[in-house]
Design a protein around this motif. Sequence first.
Motif, mmCIF file in Angstrom:
data_model
loop_
_atom_site.group_PDB
_atom_site.id
_atom_site.type_symbol
_atom_site.label_atom_id
_atom_site.label_comp_id
_atom_site.label_asym_id
_atom_site.label_seq_id
_atom_site.Cartn_x
_atom_site.Cartn_y
_atom_site.Cartn_z
ATOM 1 N N TYR A 71 0.813 -1.218 0.000
ATOM 2 C CA TYR A 71 0.000 0.000 0.000
ATOM 3 C C TYR A 71 0.848 1.270 0.000
ATOM 4 O O TYR A 71 0.347 2.354 -0.304
ATOM 5 C CB TYR A 71 -0.938 0.025 1.213
ATOM 6 C CG TYR A 71 -1.874 -1.161 1.275
ATOM 7 C CD1 TYR A 71 -2.488 -1.656 0.124
ATOM 8 C CD2 TYR A 71 -2.148 -1.796 2.481
ATOM 9 C CE1 TYR A 71 -3.340 -2.741 0.181
ATOM 10 C CE2 TYR A 71 -3.006 -2.876 2.549
ATOM 11 C CZ TYR A 71 -3.592 -3.351 1.393
ATOM 12 O OH TYR A 71 -4.437 -4.429 1.454
ATOM 13 N N GLY A 72 2.118 1.155 0.370
ATOM 14 C CA GLY A 72 3.019 2.304 0.356
ATOM 15 C C GLY A 72 3.081 3.031 1.681
ATOM 16 O O GLY A 72 2.173 2.917 2.521
ATOM 17 N N PRO A 73 4.138 3.804 1.914
ATOM 18 C CA PRO A 73 4.319 4.498 3.196
ATOM 19 C C PRO A 73 3.308 5.616 3.447
ATOM 20 O O PRO A 73 2.983 5.906 4.595
ATOM 21 C CB PRO A 73 5.738 5.067 3.088
ATOM 22 C CG PRO A 73 6.011 5.156 1.621
ATOM 23 C CD PRO A 73 5.277 4.007 0.995
ATOM 24 N N ALA A 74 2.822 6.260 2.388
ATOM 25 C CA ALA A 74 1.873 7.353 2.583
ATOM 26 C C ALA A 74 0.588 6.855 3.230
ATOM 27 O O ALA A 74 0.017 7.515 4.111
ATOM 28 C CB ALA A 74 1.562 8.030 1.249
ATOM 29 N N VAL A 75 0.137 5.689 2.803
ATOM 30 C CA VAL A 75 -1.071 5.106 3.386
ATOM 31 C C VAL A 75 -0.835 4.775 4.860
ATOM 32 O O VAL A 75 -1.682 5.050 5.722
ATOM 33 C CB VAL A 75 -1.488 3.835 2.609
ATOM 34 C CG1 VAL A 75 -2.603 3.091 3.343
ATOM 35 C CG2 VAL A 75 -1.945 4.208 1.206
ATOM 36 N N GLY A 76 0.341 4.200 5.150
ATOM 37 C CA GLY A 76 0.663 3.903 6.535
ATOM 38 C C GLY A 76 0.716 5.150 7.390
ATOM 39 O O GLY A 76 0.273 5.151 8.547
ATOM 40 N N ALA A 77 1.272 6.237 6.846
ATOM 41 C CA ALA A 77 1.348 7.497 7.589
ATOM 42 C C ALA A 77 -0.049 8.038 7.884
ATOM 43 O O ALA A 77 -0.306 8.582 8.969
ATOM 44 C CB ALA A 77 2.159 8.521 6.805
ATOM 45 N N GLU A 78 -0.958 7.885 6.933
ATOM 46 C CA GLU A 78 -2.335 8.333 7.151
ATOM 47 C C GLU A 78 -3.006 7.517 8.248
ATOM 48 O O GLU A 78 -3.760 8.049 9.075
ATOM 49 C CB GLU A 78 -3.128 8.233 5.853
ATOM 50 C CG GLU A 78 -2.712 9.257 4.803
ATOM 51 C CD GLU A 78 -3.453 9.068 3.492
ATOM 52 O OE1 GLU A 78 -4.202 8.071 3.374
ATOM 53 O OE2 GLU A 78 -3.290 9.904 2.593
ATOM 54 N N MET A 79 -2.725 6.223 8.279
ATOM 55 C CA MET A 79 -3.288 5.379 9.335
ATOM 56 C C MET A 79 -2.725 5.764 10.697
ATOM 57 O O MET A 79 -3.451 5.770 11.703
ATOM 58 C CB MET A 79 -3.011 3.905 9.034
ATOM 59 C CG MET A 79 -3.755 3.375 7.834
ATOM 60 S SD MET A 79 -3.396 1.634 7.529
ATOM 61 C CE MET A 79 -4.189 1.418 5.915
ATOM 62 N N LEU A 80 -1.446 6.109 10.739
ATOM 63 C CA LEU A 80 -0.848 6.553 11.994
ATOM 64 C C LEU A 80 -1.498 7.856 12.458
ATOM 65 O O LEU A 80 -1.769 8.040 13.657
ATOM 66 C CB LEU A 80 0.658 6.741 11.819
ATOM 67 C CG LEU A 80 1.420 7.222 13.051
ATOM 68 C CD1 LEU A 80 1.252 6.256 14.214
ATOM 69 C CD2 LEU A 80 2.902 7.407 12.728
ATOM 70 N N SER A 81 -1.756 8.767 11.523
ATOM 71 C CA SER A 81 -2.427 10.018 11.874
ATOM 72 C C SER A 81 -3.821 9.751 12.433
ATOM 73 O O SER A 81 -4.260 10.419 13.390
ATOM 74 C CB SER A 81 -2.522 10.931 10.647
ATOM 75 O OG SER A 81 -1.241 11.317 10.198
ATOM 76 N N LEU A 82 -4.511 8.784 11.844
ATOM 77 C CA LEU A 82 -5.832 8.406 12.357
ATOM 78 C C LEU A 82 -5.732 7.897 13.791
ATOM 79 O O LEU A 82 -6.575 8.211 14.636
ATOM 80 C CB LEU A 82 -6.448 7.317 11.475
ATOM 81 C CG LEU A 82 -7.291 7.759 10.283
ATOM 82 C CD1 LEU A 82 -7.777 6.536 9.509
ATOM 83 C CD2 LEU A 82 -8.481 8.593 10.739
ATOM 84 N N MET A 83 -4.702 7.107 14.066
ATOM 85 C CA MET A 83 -4.506 6.610 15.433
ATOM 86 C C MET A 83 -4.309 7.763 16.408
ATOM 87 O O MET A 83 -4.901 7.785 17.497
ATOM 88 C CB MET A 83 -3.294 5.682 15.485
ATOM 89 C CG MET A 83 -3.480 4.330 14.859
ATOM 90 S SD MET A 83 -1.983 3.340 15.105
ATOM 91 C CE MET A 83 -2.240 2.086 13.852
ATOM 92 N N LEU A 84 -3.451 8.732 16.034
ATOM 93 C CA LEU A 84 -3.170 9.853 16.926
ATOM 94 C C LEU A 84 -4.412 10.718 17.142
ATOM 95 O O LEU A 84 -4.690 11.158 18.261
ATOM 96 C CB LEU A 84 -2.027 10.697 16.368
ATOM 97 C CG LEU A 84 -0.653 10.026 16.349
ATOM 98 C CD1 LEU A 84 0.375 10.942 15.697
ATOM 99 C CD2 LEU A 84 -0.205 9.637 17.746
ATOM 100 N N LEU A 85 -5.155 10.955 16.063
ATOM 101 C CA LEU A 85 -6.387 11.725 16.190
ATOM 102 C C LEU A 85 -7.380 10.992 17.078
ATOM 103 O O LEU A 85 -8.014 11.586 17.957
ATOM 104 C CB LEU A 85 -6.989 11.969 14.808
ATOM 105 C CG LEU A 85 -8.309 12.753 14.772
ATOM 106 C CD1 LEU A 85 -8.112 14.141 15.371
ATOM 107 C CD2 LEU A 85 -8.841 12.856 13.350
ATOM 108 N N GLY A 86 -7.518 9.699 16.843
ATOM 109 C CA GLY A 86 -8.394 8.900 17.695
ATOM 110 C C GLY A 86 -7.914 8.901 19.131
ATOM 111 O O GLY A 86 -8.718 8.887 20.068
ATOM 112 N N GLY A 87 -6.580 8.943 19.319
ATOM 113 C CA GLY A 87 -6.038 8.973 20.665
ATOM 114 C C GLY A 87 -6.420 10.231 21.423
ATOM 115 O O GLY A 87 -6.707 10.180 22.624
ATOM 116 N N VAL A 88 -6.423 11.380 20.744
ATOM 117 C CA VAL A 88 -6.829 12.625 21.397
ATOM 118 C C VAL A 88 -8.288 12.533 21.829
ATOM 119 O O VAL A 88 -8.647 12.870 22.968
ATOM 120 C CB VAL A 88 -6.619 13.826 20.457
ATOM 121 C CG1 VAL A 88 -7.214 15.093 21.067
ATOM 122 C CG2 VAL A 88 -5.140 14.027 20.170
#
Length: 406
Positions: A249-266
Amino acid sequence: MTSDSIHDSTYSWLRLLVTVLIATVANVGIWAVVVVMPAIEAEFGADRASASLPYTLTMIGFALGNLVIGRIVDRFSVTIALIGAALGIALSFYLTTLAPSILMISAAHLLVGICTGVGFGPLIADISHWFLRRRGIAVALVASGNYLSGAIWPTLLADILAESGWRQVYALLAVITLATVIPLSLLLRRRVPDEAHGIAQTASDLRAKSAGMSPRTLTWLLGIAGIGCCVAMSMPQVHIVAYCVGLGYGPAVGAEMLSLMLLGGVVSRLISGLAADKLGGLRILLIGSTLQCLALFFYLPYDGMVSLYVISAMFGLAQGGIVPSYALVVREYLPAREAGARVGFVVMLTIVGMALGGWMSGWIYDLTGSYQWAFLNGILFNGLNLGIVLLLLLRSRPRRPEMATA
């Protein structure tokens, strides 16, 4: 002064606002090293492992800083701790700009991490003294300062990095840290009166007695539980980008998923904080740990792109409130006057869990060629965490009405 004039007062909320602002700036060291890592790698012609060493030492220092600076807060004051840490952060940023090698950069980042530790556990411990009825949401907001820092600074620093280079980024951060953290810390000079400590101590003594454990035993159990939960937490957070690359899927997709985790974490931290004011930190810790374990299970059968986006959002919403809950449990069960040291110790072990889990997941992948066993390893460590939390709940009697707001 009465308890009502001390806790949950207008001053308490103003102090909370200042503390969140400080946390957003003080935590920048953790995220800056991630942003500049590719530029450092390119300048020194280093391999990926060598270029990652500054980040590793930053996190080691961050773990130590939570413990050491927490003790300073207990003995002196949060203002003194913040001023000293701000000077240390600025100095370490400046030394980094002069470093002639990655080894020297890494050494400077150990100091970055130690001083940055002031922006998490010590600030959480300090604000917890000023709230009783709304302690949960207060702690959650301060803990969210770390995630807010991660959401704000990388974007701002990326533009400066592109225009002026990574050394200029660090020089600017040194100035910003001194210009913001020190003046804001002076607004926190007011100390908690002895009466407020006495009220909190009475409540924590009753809970600790109901659990039938010494403060030292409780602290170590919470620390071990923190390692377990954060080994589990680190698997998606540290490896989601690499996991997506491996799936094509590529690193950009992974980075977006990580951002989702952080947003969900807040979001999770804020909701958990509000709920903790009703249910208590231990129950919220159990709920968050259970939901995190369930989210990890979903990673096992599903690896489609859309599925991973959904699961990553679920994981962020599940795990965000866990670490702040440990701080709440410490304040509910352990001596109030030792809050900085004990919160710092437990937070330190959660960071150790993140570091251990990040390495362990990569090691398991190298052995098996798959992340499936790494997810299972996380689930097993999550089970250790759940077992300790359940033990504490079963040993504790139901809280008495007079303890509900403590």
